[in-house]
Design an enzyme around this catalytic site. Structure first.
Site, PDB file in Angstrom:
ATOM      1  N   CYS A 127       0.870  -1.172   0.000  1.00 61.32           N
ATOM      2  CA  CYS A 127       0.000   0.000   0.000  1.00 61.32           C
ATOM      3  C   CYS A 127       0.911   1.226   0.000  1.00 61.32           C
ATOM      4  O   CYS A 127       2.133   1.092   0.021  1.00 61.32           O
ATOM      5  CB  CYS A 127      -1.001  -0.012   1.162  1.00 61.32           C
TER       6      CYS A 127
ATOM      7  N   CYS B  45      -1.849   1.180  -4.178  1.00 60.00           N
ATOM      8  CA  CYS B  45      -0.545   1.791  -4.484  1.00 60.00           C
ATOM      9  C   CYS B  45      -0.481   2.293  -5.910  1.00 60.00           C
ATOM     10  O   CYS B  45       0.489   2.910  -6.321  1.00 60.00           O
ATOM     11  CB  CYS B  45       0.606   0.840  -4.181  1.00 60.00           C
TER      12      CYS B  45
ATOM     13  N   CYS C 146       3.566   0.234  -8.367  1.00 55.51           N
ATOM     14  CA  CYS C 146       3.964  -1.164  -8.216  1.00 55.51           C
ATOM     15  C   CYS C 146       4.542  -1.696  -9.517  1.00 55.51           C
ATOM     16  O   CYS C 146       3.865  -1.676 -10.543  1.00 55.51           O
ATOM     17  CB  CYS C 146       2.766  -2.018  -7.809  1.00 55.51           C
TER      18      CYS C 146
END
Length: 137
Positions: free
Chosen positions: A13, A87, A91
């Protein structure tokens, strides 16, 4: 993932202070060490959310010594399953990995009363994940 190695899961996150920390703590606890667990954030906070620590303590899991960690390419490469929790595009993506995006309310700025339902939803998802990764023999 082979039959001789443990499955590995990375929770990501933004701040690695609430959702991903609770998910990692639940998975570590409930899998009893049978799954390798990592968590990280695209912009880690200075400390874990105190309300998340308190909510997890209520169910017997101590997160008080956890520290938010920065998301690295290596953490993604070394994981079989990558579970994101808001996120976004931060990522990294690698072919062959299992990716899931768990849409969960952000516990940031909430007291323990607001964090409990998030904690309980994470636990349900973790229990399901364990049943998928460690099917009964």
């Amino acid at each position: 993932m082979t039959s001789t190695t443990k499955p590995s899961v990375l929770f990501v996150c933004v701040h690695n202070a609430g959702r991903s920390q609770m998910a990692a703590a639940f998975l570590s606890h409930l899998s009893e060490g049978r799954i390798e667990v990592r968590s990280a954030g695209s912009a880690p906070a200075d400390s874990v959310n105190p309300a998340a620590v308190e909510a997890m303590a209520e169910v017997g899991i101590d997160m008080s010594t956890e520290i938010p960690k920065v998301l690295t390419t290596e953490a993604v490469q070394d994981s079989d399953v990558v579970i994101t929790m808001g996120c976004g595009d931060a990522c990294p993506f690698f072919p062959g990995k299992r990716y899931e995006d768990w849409k969960l309310e952000d516990p940031a700025g909430q007291g323990v009363d607001g964090v409990r339902p998030i904690r309980d939803e994470i636990r349900k998802r973790i229990e399901n994940l364990i049943s998928e990764l460690l099917p009964a023999a």
